[in-house]
Enzyme design. Structure first.
Site, mmCIF file in Angstrom:
data_model
loop_
_atom_site.group_PDB
_atom_site.id
_atom_site.type_symbol
_atom_site.label_atom_id
_atom_site.label_comp_id
_atom_site.label_asym_id
_atom_site.label_seq_id
_atom_site.Cartn_x
_atom_site.Cartn_y
_atom_site.Cartn_z
ATOM 1 N N CYS A 1 0.813 -1.222 0.000
ATOM 2 C CA CYS A 1 0.000 0.000 0.000
ATOM 3 C C CYS A 1 0.845 1.270 0.000
ATOM 4 C CB CYS A 1 -0.941 0.013 1.193
ATOM 5 S SG CYS A 1 -2.184 -1.295 1.152
ATOM 6 N N HIS B 1 -8.993 3.984 -1.728
ATOM 7 C CA HIS B 1 -7.606 3.539 -1.582
ATOM 8 C C HIS B 1 -7.163 2.769 -2.829
ATOM 9 C CE1 HIS B 1 -3.944 1.970 -0.071
ATOM 10 N NE2 HIS B 1 -4.400 1.043 0.749
ATOM 11 N N CYS C 1 0.239 2.320 6.714
ATOM 12 C CA CYS C 1 0.557 0.915 6.950
ATOM 13 C C CYS C 1 0.683 0.194 5.618
ATOM 14 C CB CYS C 1 -0.518 0.264 7.822
ATOM 15 S SG CYS C 1 -2.191 0.380 7.164
#
Length: 385
Positions: free
Chosen positions: A89, A341, A371
């Site tokens: 991510c 996202h 994260c």
């Protein structure tokens, strides 16, 4: 001492799964922001020394070094190379780090960083399944490793499992998570209504705004959702949205600023990345932030704004407990729960929003963290000029 400056930062609107950007080829999404970056900064694109893009699940339309493909799809000079980064991510935040490090090292003067992801076309974890099935492999990337099994046993390696562990360890109730999620939507809707995103968004056709924020969501609607895991508390309402999008930034050295007549908007003050428990997975922003503050000699109160990715509500709520940060300065315009996202693009999207919001509010320092799979977290501190 060398400096790395941010000269320009742009992004597409973030599209919902099967939304307005779903049919757009990832290379064309990336090309869209690259074209805008070149036009807004008025640089000679041939002067760019590298294009560093984040992307994960790089199969199908996202395969073949998507950074290079995006640049070429934009019709930009063939002599400029590209490289694709996968830190899960945090891929495009890491792309910003690599670009800044190239400038800070003195080996490069003008570098583009960004990221792209079309999750409508390539769902999360699709790549690993596609690669494994023709080879007759049925286990995931961890389960077949004797070394991994000796160290971590057979504990689930799952973001949802990690989010549940965080909620349990920090005593975060489902109600608290839903209240946080509702705040994210309300802040994102307010930001859109006040035009806060207009300068950073490059419309794609008729799509001019993020599709994720929900004006009509309520705590009652959230409370009616079933948890993702049996016996758990995490629901879709407390999780980031599956999304499509792209973002890009231009980083420059002092020499490039001078030679190309550029106007720096911020300088990169700090770059670091740290790791933590890969089973709990999502807690690394906590030690990573502490590490960054120690390295810089700063405190969390020195940060006028913070962007921390809302992968799941407990990630941010636990981070807030540990850092003591002012919640009003954190994700002031909403986060991934509302805005979405698009995995490989989110790091660059957050940095783009952070820069523009610092300019809008007159803030000086901004911190970004998120994260990442494997229990990792990048931290970037920028200073508005």
């Amino acid at each position: 001492m060398a400096e790395a400056y941010i000269v320009e930062a742009v992004r597409t609107p973030v599209g919902r799964r099967r939304g307005g950007l779903a049919a757009v080829h990832p290379a064309d999404l990336g090309a869209h922001v690259l074209t805008a970056l070149v036009e807004r900064s008025s640089i000679d694109p041939a002067a760019v020394e590298d294009v560093v893009f984040g992307c994960l699940d790089t199969v199908g339309p996202q395969a073949g070094d998507i950074a290079r493909t995006c640049w070429l799809a934009a019709g930009l000079p063939e002599e400029v190379p590209g490289v694709t980064v996968d830190r899960q991510c945090g891929s495009s935040q890491q792309a910003v780090h690599f670009a800044a490090q190239g400038v800070l090292s003195g080996t490069q003067d003008l570098v583009v960083a960004g990221g792209v992801q079309n999750m409508s076309q390539v769902p999360i974890a699709f790549a690993s399944r596609q690669a494994a099935e023709p080879l007759g492999l049925t286990e995931g990337p961890f389960a077949g490793s004797s070394g991994w099994r000796a160290r971590y046993g057979r504990a689930p390696v799952s973001q949802f499992h990690g989010a549940e562990l965080i909620a349990r360890k920090w005593g975060i109730s489902r109600r608290a998570m839903e209240e946080f999620a509702l705040t994210s939507h309300r802040r994102a809707v307010r930001a859109a209504d006040e035009g806060r995103f207009e300068k950073e968004i490059v419309p794609y056709g008729d799509m001019t705004a993020d599709e994720g924020p929900r004006r009509d969501t309520t705590l009652e609607l959230m409370a009616a959702l079933k948890p993702v895991l049996d016996g758990g508390t995490i629901t879709a309402a407390c999780s980031s949205q599956v999304s499509d999008g792209a973002a890009a930034l231009l980083l420059a050295s002092e020499r490039a600023v001078r030679d190309h007549g550029l106007t720096p908007r911020a300088r990169v003050h700090h770059l670091s990345v740290r790791g933590e428990d890969p089973i709990r997975m999502l807690t690394a922003p906590i030690p990573a932030t502490a590490h960054a503050l120690k390295k810089t000699g700063m405190s969390i109160d020195d940060m006028d704004l913070v962007e921390i990715n809302e992968a799941f509500a407990p990630v941010v709520l636990a981070w807030l407990q540990e850092t003591g940060a002012d919640p009003e300065r954190v994700n002031a315009n909403g986060g991934a729960i509302a805005l979405g996202h698009p995995l490989g693009a989110t790091g660059a999207r957050l940095m783009t929003t952070l820069l523009h919001e610092l300019e809008r509010t007159g803030g000086r320092f901004g911190l970004q963290t998120m994260c990442e799979g494997g229990g990792q977290a990048n931290v970037t501190v920028i200073e508005r000029l």
